[in-house]
Scaffold this active site. Structure first.
Site, PDB file in Angstrom:
ATOM      1  N   ASP A 195       0.936  -1.211   0.093  1.00  0.00           N
ATOM      2  CA  ASP A 195      -0.337   0.017  -0.436  1.00  0.00           C
ATOM      3  C   ASP A 195       1.226   0.712   0.255  1.00  0.00           C
ATOM      4  OD1 ASP A 195      -1.853   2.030   0.574  1.00  0.00           O
ATOM      5  OD2 ASP A 195      -2.577   1.352   2.519  1.00  0.00           O
ATOM      6  N   HIS A 368      -4.573   4.037   6.350  1.00  0.00           N
ATOM      7  CA  HIS A 368      -3.106   3.931   5.973  1.00  0.00           C
ATOM      8  C   HIS A 368      -1.945   4.254   6.829  1.00  0.00           C
ATOM      9  CE1 HIS A 368      -6.206   2.945   2.815  1.00  0.00           C
ATOM     10  NE2 HIS A 368      -6.086   3.739   3.086  1.00  0.00           N
TER      11      HIS A 368
END
Length: 555
Positions: A195, A368
């Site tokens: 990610d 995130h």
């Protein structure tokens, strides 16, 4: 060991959204994630954007399984559309966690796809899918049941992180399984697909657990109604809003179909607890004093049809915002959504609402990980190769630089693009031959490649409007029989300018006369001739380029 391992991203690379990756080995195939993204402002009339899965359709006989990392739309949302197109009888199995499978089942039911085999794969268990062994690794994100996916092959293990952060004090669950990540690193990870969303943020992300106390403080100083907007899938956040409402003696109403649906799924699986009698329906909101109600709504990204957007434009059938209400944005705009969010906020101020965003108070924590967490993931798993995903090209570049900073050779880092496969064999890794990739648009209930021409026409109509000219001509010589009809829709600066319409009719007559002199009688050719003449006339007079649609009728 002689077979080639191919990792082919069809979405989620060079962009944030529509994540979908095909992994192939020994003639078999597994798909990781099946996501969508929402349209940008220039995609007139488009409802959803899907990855182009032509490659999957052409190789469907190779498919062993689809595995989903978590239940967010950019990882799960395209599943019904893909399965509907491919045929549910062609899908061997879809694996994920319990909550994600429940969300998938709900989406598929809406599309009347009830025969798709959906199976819960518990954390730590493994399942064989052809030459692949699939394992889910527990990670923390802004939705329960998030996981990384380890695909083990005879050539080595590929690890897809999905969306993650290393939250040491998560809400409603255990921290990420760093021990298992380290074990995988010790066993040997061939490729890490990581990610990249927040790689440009230094340090470590805030824990989700900090949000609750700050929501409580915001609620305590609000004298009237409170509307909290967040992602419908952020069940942890909804739980914290419920806790803050309870502490402040307020009832809770859920507004927005996806909000109600996801909360019901979360409650049934034990991910969210709402005290008995605390939940009220949207129709009951007006039965309570303003200081006794909290509304949890969809629309944190300014989506055109979302509940909050409709409230802001006074178009919601059940909730009418008023001066003194406080609207709390417990989310930050996804890149690309900033304009829509700002427009919504401005409308709320126009109504007289107070607006609280993450800039005003720590009422949001990203799901995130930041740069140091990305480094930690690489250090724990110690991959041979790294392929940044889930980010635009800037973020993928920064991810590459972070990987180099912790010791990954630059030659072992691959920044790819949608449709460009990474091929790995015993000799090393390299890019293969690109395949078709791009976007499929959902327009209403139909999916397909809405052509550039269609989108161009929609932009033209939205900007300069349309003229429809109906000309009736003689079948024998092409001369005008009756005065032409002129219809204008959406043409700016035309109101009150009736003289222009008369001049345009004369221009139609002149063009028809010219065509008759040239003995142009074929309708298609005549319409093209009319279009060119009238478009030039209109631009010369108005300095605008509306769509011109001539219709020729022969009598």
């Amino acid at each position: 060991m002689s077979a080639t391992l191919r990792v082919l991203p069809l979405g989620g690379v060079g962009e944030i959204g529509k994540n979908m990756t095909v992994v192939e080995y020994d003639g078999r195939m597994v798909i990781v994630d099946c996501g969508l993204r929402f349209p940008t402002a220039e995609m007139m009339g488009i409802d959803l954007v899907l990855p182009d899965f032509t490659y999957v359709r052409e190789n469907i006989e190779k498919l062993e399984a689809i595995v989903i990392t978590h239940g967010h739309e950019d990882h799960l949302g395209a599943l019904p559309w893909v399965i509907r197109d491919l045929g549910q009888d062609k899908i061997p199995v879809v694996y994920s966690g319990q909550l994600t499978i429940a969300m998938a089942r709900s989406k598929l039911d809406e599309h009347k796809l009830r025969d798709v085999p959906l199976e819960v794969l518990p954390i730590g268990d493994t399942v064989d899918a052809g030459p692949f062994e699939i394992e889910r690794i527990h990670l923390t994100h802004s939705i329960p049941d998030s996981s990384g996916i380890a695909l083990k092959t005879p050539l080595g293990t590929i690890l897809f992180t999905g969306d993650y952060k290393f939250d040491q004090t998560p809400v409603g669950g255990a921290p990420a399984d760093m021990a298992r990540l380290a074990e995988l690193g010790k066993e040997g990870v061939l490729l890490l697909c990581g990610d990249s969303t927040n790689v440009d943020r230094a340090g470590v992300s805030d824990s989700e657990s900090i949000v609750g106390p700050h929501l409580d403080r915001v609620f305590a100083r609000c004298p009237a109604r409170i509307v909290v907007t967040c992602f419908a899938s952020n069940i942890h956040r909804v739980q914290q809003v419920v806790h803050a409402a309870e502490k402040n003696g307020r009832k809770v109403a859920l507004v927005g179909r996806s909000m109600r649906k996801n909360v019901n799924i979360g409650r049934s699986l034990g991910h969210i607890d709402i005290p008995e009698g605390m939940l009220v329906t949207p129709r009951e909101i007006d039965q309570f004093a303003d200081e006794k109600i909290v509304i949890i709504s969809t629309g944190s990204q300014g989506e055109p049809l979302s509940a909050l957007r409709r409230m802001a434009y006074r178009d919601h059938p059940q909730v009418e915002l008023k001066s003194g209400d406080t609207v709390v944005f417990s989310a930050t705009p996804i890149p690309g959504n900033e304009r829509a969010v700002n427009e919504t906020i401005d409308r709320l101020y126009h109504i007289g609402c107070e607006v609280v965003t993450a800039r005003d108070a720590p009422i949001h924590a990203s799901g995130h990980g930041y740069a140091e967490e990305v480094k930690m993931m690489i250090n724990l798993t110690r991959p041979k190769y790294v392929m940044p995903v889930h980010g635009d090209y800037k973020r993928m570049l920064i991810h590459s630089q972070l990987a180099q900073a912790v010791g990954i050779p630059a030659s072992n880092i691959f920044r790819t693009e949608n449709g460009l496969p990474l091929e790995i064999d015993a000799e090393g890794a390299r890019f293969g031959k690109a395949v078709q990739a791009g976007m499929i648009f959902v327009d209403g209930v139909d999916i397909g490649d809405v052509s550039d021409v269609a989108l161009r026409d929609r932009r033209m109509l939205s900007g300069d409007g349309i003229f429809i000219i109906v000309a009736t001509i003689s079948e024998q010589d092409g001369s005008s029989v009756v005065p032409p009809e002129v219809l204008a829709r959406g043409v700016p600066f035309l109101e009150g300018n009736s003289a222009f319409i008369g001049e345009l009719r004369e221009a139609v007559e002149d063009s028809l006369d010219g065509a008759a002199e040239q003995q142009i009688t074929e309708v298609d050719v005549l319409q093209s001739h009319l279009h060119d003449d009238l478009a030039k006339f209109i631009y010369d007079r108005l300095k605008r380029r509306p769509m011109v649609l001539p219709v020729v009728v022969e009598v």
